[in-house]
Write an enzyme that holds these catalytic residues in place. Sequence first.
Site: not given
Ligand code: RB5
Length: 147
Positions: A7-8, A64-69, A97, A131-132
């Site tokens: 994403d951006h 993405c910004g955090t990689g989490i979303g 693993h 095992r993995h």
């Molecule tokens: C976008 O602003 C931000 O929320 C997205 O890139 C990401 O960090 C979400 O997990």
Amino acid sequence: MIAIGSDHGGFALKQAVIEYLDSKKIAYHDIGCHSTDSCDYAYSAKAACELVVNGECDKALLFCGTGIGISMAANKIHGIRAACCSDYFSAKYTRMHNDANVLCLGGRVVGPGLAIELVDIFLNTEFEGGRHQRRVDQLSALENGTL
Ligand code: RB5
């Protein structure tokens, strides 16, 4: 072939990793985004992960910004095992693993130097099996509702 998408919030880091892939002559399919204009990570995760699931690409790199979303979105897709990493050990062991097929990185979390190291270890580490394999099979069973 590696699928790549963002994403951006991950766009700049994606471009830095693309430069690295170009320098190593590693083939990739960039599904976008193509600018810092605001966009939604679920669509990028879907487009890149579909290339992995249908066999056109071996792995995907998502940003993405955090990689989490974008990792949450990727892990909703059948057959995807996405890991959001910001350290070398995790990027290595999620291959060994978990047989992770998608690496997610946060453009607001890791710098380009570390990101390239993480991509390198992720792309060059083999799954250990043994095992993995049983545990990875259990992830598939969870997905299928058979665990
Ligand atoms: C976008 O602003 C931000 O929320 C997205 O890139 C990401 O960090 C979400 O997990």
